[in-house]
Design a protein around this motif. Structure first.
Motif, PDB file in Angstrom:
ATOM      1  N   PHE A  54      -1.096 -46.435 -40.201  1.00 42.35           N
ATOM      2  CA  PHE A  54      -2.504 -46.042 -40.068  1.00 42.35           C
ATOM      3  C   PHE A  54      -3.442 -47.228 -39.815  1.00 42.35           C
ATOM      4  CE2 PHE A  54      -1.657 -41.910 -42.716  1.00 42.35           C
ATOM      5  CZ  PHE A  54      -0.866 -41.443 -41.689  1.00 42.35           C
ATOM      6  N   PRO A  55      -3.246 -48.402 -40.481  1.00 43.74           N
ATOM      7  CA  PRO A  55      -4.113 -49.550 -40.178  1.00 43.74           C
ATOM      8  C   PRO A  55      -4.058 -49.957 -38.701  1.00 43.74           C
ATOM      9  CG  PRO A  55      -2.954 -49.936 -42.233  1.00 43.74           C
ATOM     10  CD  PRO A  55      -2.378 -48.689 -41.644  1.00 43.74           C
ATOM     11  N   GLN A  56      -2.863 -49.836 -38.089  1.00 42.96           N
ATOM     12  CA  GLN A  56      -2.718 -50.168 -36.664  1.00 42.96           C
ATOM     13  C   GLN A  56      -3.521 -49.184 -35.803  1.00 42.96           C
ATOM     14  OE1 GLN A  56       0.822 -49.857 -33.552  1.00 42.96           O
ATOM     15  NE2 GLN A  56       1.477 -51.162 -35.250  1.00 42.96           N
ATOM     16  N   VAL A  57      -3.475 -47.902 -36.186  1.00 41.88           N
ATOM     17  CA  VAL A  57      -4.235 -46.869 -35.456  1.00 41.88           C
ATOM     18  C   VAL A  57      -5.737 -47.141 -35.593  1.00 41.88           C
ATOM     19  CG1 VAL A  57      -4.749 -44.392 -35.282  1.00 41.88           C
ATOM     20  CG2 VAL A  57      -2.398 -45.142 -35.727  1.00 41.88           C
ATOM     21  N   ILE A  58      -6.171 -47.503 -36.807  1.00 38.11           N
ATOM     22  CA  ILE A  58      -7.598 -47.789 -37.056  1.00 38.11           C
ATOM     23  C   ILE A  58      -8.053 -48.971 -36.201  1.00 38.11           C
ATOM     24  CG2 ILE A  58      -9.224 -48.680 -38.802  1.00 38.11           C
ATOM     25  CD1 ILE A  58      -7.615 -46.920 -40.862  1.00 38.11           C
ATOM     26  N   GLU A  59      -7.229 -50.017 -36.163  1.00 39.24           N
ATOM     27  CA  GLU A  59      -7.567 -51.225 -35.390  1.00 39.24           C
ATOM     28  C   GLU A  59      -7.739 -50.878 -33.898  1.00 39.24           C
ATOM     29  OE1 GLU A  59      -5.584 -55.553 -34.426  1.00 39.24           O
ATOM     30  OE2 GLU A  59      -4.834 -54.484 -36.186  1.00 39.24           O
ATOM     31  N   PHE A  60      -6.818 -50.047 -33.390  1.00 35.33           N
ATOM     32  CA  PHE A  60      -6.906 -49.627 -31.981  1.00 35.33           C
ATOM     33  C   PHE A  60      -8.200 -48.857 -31.731  1.00 35.33           C
ATOM     34  CE2 PHE A  60      -6.324 -46.400 -28.704  1.00 35.33           C
ATOM     35  CZ  PHE A  60      -5.909 -47.171 -27.611  1.00 35.33           C
ATOM     36  N   CYS A  61      -8.518 -47.926 -32.637  1.00 34.48           N
ATOM     37  CA  CYS A  61      -9.721 -47.087 -32.486  1.00 34.48           C
ATOM     38  C   CYS A  61     -10.986 -47.944 -32.482  1.00 34.48           C
ATOM     39  CB  CYS A  61      -9.803 -46.053 -33.597  1.00 34.48           C
ATOM     40  SG  CYS A  61      -8.539 -44.779 -33.472  1.00 34.48           S
ATOM     41  N   GLN A  62     -11.017 -48.959 -33.358  1.00 38.88           N
ATOM     42  CA  GLN A  62     -12.196 -49.824 -33.429  1.00 38.88           C
ATOM     43  C   GLN A  62     -12.305 -50.698 -32.180  1.00 38.88           C
ATOM     44  OE1 GLN A  62     -11.231 -51.487 -37.263  1.00 38.88           O
ATOM     45  NE2 GLN A  62     -12.529 -50.029 -38.367  1.00 38.88           N
ATOM     46  N   GLU A  63     -11.156 -51.200 -31.746  1.00 33.84           N
ATOM     47  CA  GLU A  63     -11.110 -52.075 -30.570  1.00 33.84           C
ATOM     48  C   GLU A  63     -11.552 -51.331 -29.305  1.00 33.84           C
ATOM     49  OE1 GLU A  63      -7.387 -53.816 -28.363  1.00 33.84           O
ATOM     50  OE2 GLU A  63      -7.367 -54.476 -30.460  1.00 33.84           O
ATOM     51  N   LYS A  64     -11.089 -50.064 -29.170  1.00 27.73           N
ATOM     52  CA  LYS A  64     -11.369 -49.283 -27.943  1.00 27.73           C
ATOM     53  C   LYS A  64     -12.602 -48.396 -28.074  1.00 27.73           C
ATOM     54  CE  LYS A  64      -7.689 -50.554 -25.529  1.00 27.73           C
ATOM     55  NZ  LYS A  64      -7.829 -51.464 -24.381  1.00 27.73           N
ATOM     56  N   ASP A  65     -13.283 -48.464 -29.226  1.00 27.90           N
ATOM     57  CA  ASP A  65     -14.480 -47.658 -29.454  1.00 27.90           C
ATOM     58  C   ASP A  65     -14.183 -46.161 -29.279  1.00 27.90           C
ATOM     59  OD1 ASP A  65     -17.098 -47.304 -30.112  1.00 27.90           O
ATOM     60  OD2 ASP A  65     -17.870 -47.569 -28.086  1.00 27.90           O
ATOM     61  N   ILE A  66     -13.170 -45.688 -29.996  1.00 27.99           N
ATOM     62  CA  ILE A  66     -12.734 -44.285 -29.911  1.00 27.99           C
ATOM     63  C   ILE A  66     -13.700 -43.383 -30.692  1.00 27.99           C
ATOM     64  CG2 ILE A  66     -10.879 -42.652 -30.528  1.00 27.99           C
ATOM     65  CD1 ILE A  66     -10.060 -44.532 -28.229  1.00 27.99           C
ATOM     66  N   ALA A  67     -14.231 -42.361 -30.023  1.00 29.45           N
ATOM     67  CA  ALA A  67     -15.199 -41.452 -30.660  1.00 29.45           C
ATOM     68  C   ALA A  67     -14.519 -40.297 -31.388  1.00 29.45           C
ATOM     69  CB  ALA A  67     -16.149 -40.894 -29.608  1.00 29.45           C
ATOM     70  N   LEU A  68     -13.265 -40.009 -30.998  1.00 27.21           N
ATOM     71  CA  LEU A  68     -12.564 -38.852 -31.579  1.00 27.21           C
ATOM     72  C   LEU A  68     -11.060 -39.068 -31.523  1.00 27.21           C
ATOM     73  CD1 LEU A  68     -12.426 -35.778 -32.489  1.00 27.21           C
ATOM     74  CD2 LEU A  68     -12.381 -35.226 -30.044  1.00 27.21           C
ATOM     75  N   VAL A  69     -10.397 -38.809 -32.654  1.00 30.55           N
ATOM     76  CA  VAL A  69      -8.926 -38.789 -32.700  1.00 30.55           C
ATOM     77  C   VAL A  69      -8.502 -37.345 -32.941  1.00 30.55           C
ATOM     78  CG1 VAL A  69      -6.852 -39.617 -33.893  1.00 30.55           C
ATOM     79  CG2 VAL A  69      -8.822 -41.147 -33.617  1.00 30.55           C
ATOM     80  N   VAL A  70      -7.585 -36.836 -32.109  1.00 31.40           N
ATOM     81  CA  VAL A  70      -7.044 -35.486 -32.300  1.00 31.40           C
ATOM     82  C   VAL A  70      -5.560 -35.629 -32.643  1.00 31.40           C
ATOM     83  CG1 VAL A  70      -6.594 -33.237 -31.228  1.00 31.40           C
ATOM     84  CG2 VAL A  70      -8.697 -34.477 -30.674  1.00 31.40           C
ATOM     85  N   VAL A  71      -5.189 -35.127 -33.821  1.00 26.73           N
ATOM     86  CA  VAL A  71      -3.800 -35.267 -34.278  1.00 26.73           C
ATOM     87  C   VAL A  71      -3.010 -34.035 -33.861  1.00 26.73           C
ATOM     88  CG1 VAL A  71      -2.308 -35.690 -36.276  1.00 26.73           C
ATOM     89  CG2 VAL A  71      -4.646 -36.602 -36.264  1.00 26.73           C
ATOM     90  N   GLY A  72      -1.949 -34.234 -33.072  1.00 23.74           N
ATOM     91  CA  GLY A  72      -1.141 -33.113 -32.591  1.00 23.74           C
ATOM     92  C   GLY A  72      -0.167 -32.580 -33.622  1.00 23.74           C
ATOM     93  N   PRO A  73       0.783 -33.402 -34.111  1.00 22.91           N
ATOM     94  CA  PRO A  73       1.836 -32.892 -34.998  1.00 22.91           C
ATOM     95  C   PRO A  73       1.410 -32.792 -36.463  1.00 22.91           C
ATOM     96  CG  PRO A  73       2.396 -35.096 -34.145  1.00 22.91           C
ATOM     97  CD  PRO A  73       0.985 -34.806 -33.744  1.00 22.91           C
ATOM     98  N   GLU A  74       2.224 -32.084 -37.231  1.00 27.22           N
ATOM     99  CA  GLU A  74       1.897 -31.825 -38.640  1.00 27.22           C
ATOM    100  C   GLU A  74       2.130 -33.022 -39.560  1.00 27.22           C
ATOM    101  OE1 GLU A  74       5.941 -29.915 -37.644  1.00 27.22           O
ATOM    102  OE2 GLU A  74       4.009 -30.248 -36.679  1.00 27.22           O
ATOM    103  N   GLN A  75       3.186 -33.822 -39.274  1.00 28.18           N
ATOM    104  CA  GLN A  75       3.565 -34.876 -40.229  1.00 28.18           C
ATOM    105  C   GLN A  75       2.433 -35.866 -40.534  1.00 28.18           C
ATOM    106  OE1 GLN A  75       6.933 -34.804 -41.711  1.00 28.18           O
ATOM    107  NE2 GLN A  75       5.663 -35.887 -43.189  1.00 28.18           N
ATOM    108  N   PRO A  76       1.743 -36.424 -39.511  1.00 31.21           N
ATOM    109  CA  PRO A  76       0.651 -37.351 -39.845  1.00 31.21           C
ATOM    110  C   PRO A  76      -0.467 -36.695 -40.651  1.00 31.21           C
ATOM    111  CG  PRO A  76       1.142 -37.399 -37.480  1.00 31.21           C
ATOM    112  CD  PRO A  76       1.934 -36.285 -38.061  1.00 31.21           C
TER     113      PRO A  76
END
Length: 423
Positions: A54-76
């Motif tokens: 999750f920290p890696q995902v957060i870093e990517f979102c901050q770096e790319k200025d992501i406005a929305l994350v949509v989670v497809g599968p159930e496990q995450p």
């Protein structure tokens, strides 16, 4: 303009990312990790993130200025991705880990349904083989046995007689067939009727229904053979009449949202009620999913005309009551092309021919595919979902199958009767 990130690698994620990339309010769509199909889309970029980190995902979102994350599968979702990203100030569409238990634990879901008087099958819950066997001797058959936890859509067995039921119980509780997912089981009555998928976008209080759909779970024509993740789907589903629609909206969906809020875990995200509709038109809940279904997502996204990012952001902000959803009035039908041997053992790495022969009238969503040099090869059990739109369901079916026949890899397998219940 929004930049969005979709989490996942299957057919559902290809369809969600494709629909998001079509949105007039989306500037850029990323998918982590995506598949060969998302890689082929000019408006989508695959990114090699470890989505369990999750920290890696957060870093990517901050770096790319992501406005929305949509989670497809159930496990995450069950693992708490939404909670972790929300704490970092990132808008992530889906339920909290607590609310995701509706799918993460069949026992949690059944207890919830019973407590809030939402119609479902009668059941027993067991961790002990002897107690489960004892319960079975007093039941009628067929009967349904479910692993409690996440088993990739395969933890449900319909036992035809007592001997098969006892064997299944031992497989799950003693032989550990589904690992931790099967350390607790649910045994429930076998409901007779027609299955339908009722999927909504929810914001904790309000909801907007997605188009109705019907999935084909069994591997072989005529709904026989082993259960799979789904061999095809179509939308809309005529079995969900306006009367049933209203009944489900009030007695299942709204009752679930009210119950979850009352229990202190309001539900935001895609809520999917798998229903059995009996001959009297009464709907009962078979199961909940806390994300979009696969392969229902593919035909539904083919029909959606609203901006999906705006719907998701409105839900996160508790403002769904200000939104409306627009749909293509036509029928959409999707046929899953799988590897021979699915859902058990199957080959991988077979080069897929004919993808470049499919015209714009048909959309091919990838699931178990990978890029190998210049070739697209198979990498999973369910490989593709071929979707077509038409004014009549029969025409959509014909168009989809015409496209299916142009695609091959030597060991492809598909049902030839998707949509037969409505036709």
């Amino acid at each position: 303009m929004n930049r969005v990130l979709v989490i996942g690698s299957g057919g559902r994620e290809h369809a969600l990312a494709w629909r998001l990339s079509q949105s007039s309010t989306v500037e850029k769509t990323f998918v982590a990790p995506g598949n060969a199909g998302t890689a082929l889309e000019s408006a989508i970029e695959n990114v090699g993130l470890d989505t369990t980190d999750f920290p890696q995902v957060i870093e990517f979102c901050q770096e790319k200025d992501i406005a929305l994350v949509v989670v497809g599968p159930e496990q995450p979702l069950v693992d708490g991705m939404v909670d972790t990203l929300a704490e970092a100030g990132i808008a992530c569409f889906g339920p909290s880990a607590q609310a995701a238990q509706l799918e993460g634990s069949k026992a949690f879901a059944k207890d919830f349904l019973q407590r809030h008087n939402i119609p479902t099958a009668t059941y027993g819950e067991f961790t002990d083989v002897v107690a489960a066997h004892d319960y079975l001797t007093k039941q009628s058959f067929p009967i349904v046995i479910k692993a409690d936890g996440l088993a990739a859509g395969k933890g449900v067995v319909i036992a035809e007689d007592l001997a098969q039921a006892k064997d299944t119980v031992e497989d799950m509780l003693e032989a550990n067939k589904f690992g931790d997912a099967g350390s607790r089981i649910i045994i429930e009555e076998f409901l007779v009727g027609e299955e339908a998928s009722y999927i909504v976008v929810a914001d904790g209080k309000n909801f907007i229904p997605m188009a109705t759909s019907q999935d084909h779970k069994a591997r072989d024509n005529g709904d026989v053979g082993p259960n799979t993740g789904g061999m095809g789907a179509y939308s809309p589903a005529p079995v969900v009449t306006p009367v049933i629609d209203q009944q489900v909206a009030e007695k299942v969906i709204q009752a679930t949202l009210d119950g979850m809020a009352k229990d202190g875990m309001p539900f935001t995200g895609f809520l999917y009620a798998g229903l059995m509709i009996d001959a009297r038109g009464q709907a009962k809940v078979l199961e909940f999913n806390v994300r979009f279904g696969d392969p229902e997502t593919q035909p539904i996204m083919t029909r959606l005309q609203s901006n999906l990012d705006e719907l998701c952001l409105a839900a996160i902000n508790g403002k769904l009551d200000t939104m409306v959803c627009k749909w293509d009035k036509r029928y959409a039908l999707g046929v899953v092309m799988a590897e021979k041997g699915y859902p058990f053992s199957y080959a991988k790495g077979n080069p897929i021919q004919g993808l470049d022969t499919i015209d714009g009238e048909v959309k091919v969503f990838h699931a178990g595919t990978a890029n190998q040099g210049d070739e697209t090869v198979t990498s999973g059990g369910r490989v593709l979902c071929v979707c077509a739109l038409a004014d009549e369901l029969q025409a959509a079916q014909k168009k989809a199958y015409q496209a299916v026949k142009k695609i091959s890899w030597g060991s492809e397998y598909y049902r030839t009767d998707i949509g037969f219940k409505a036709l």
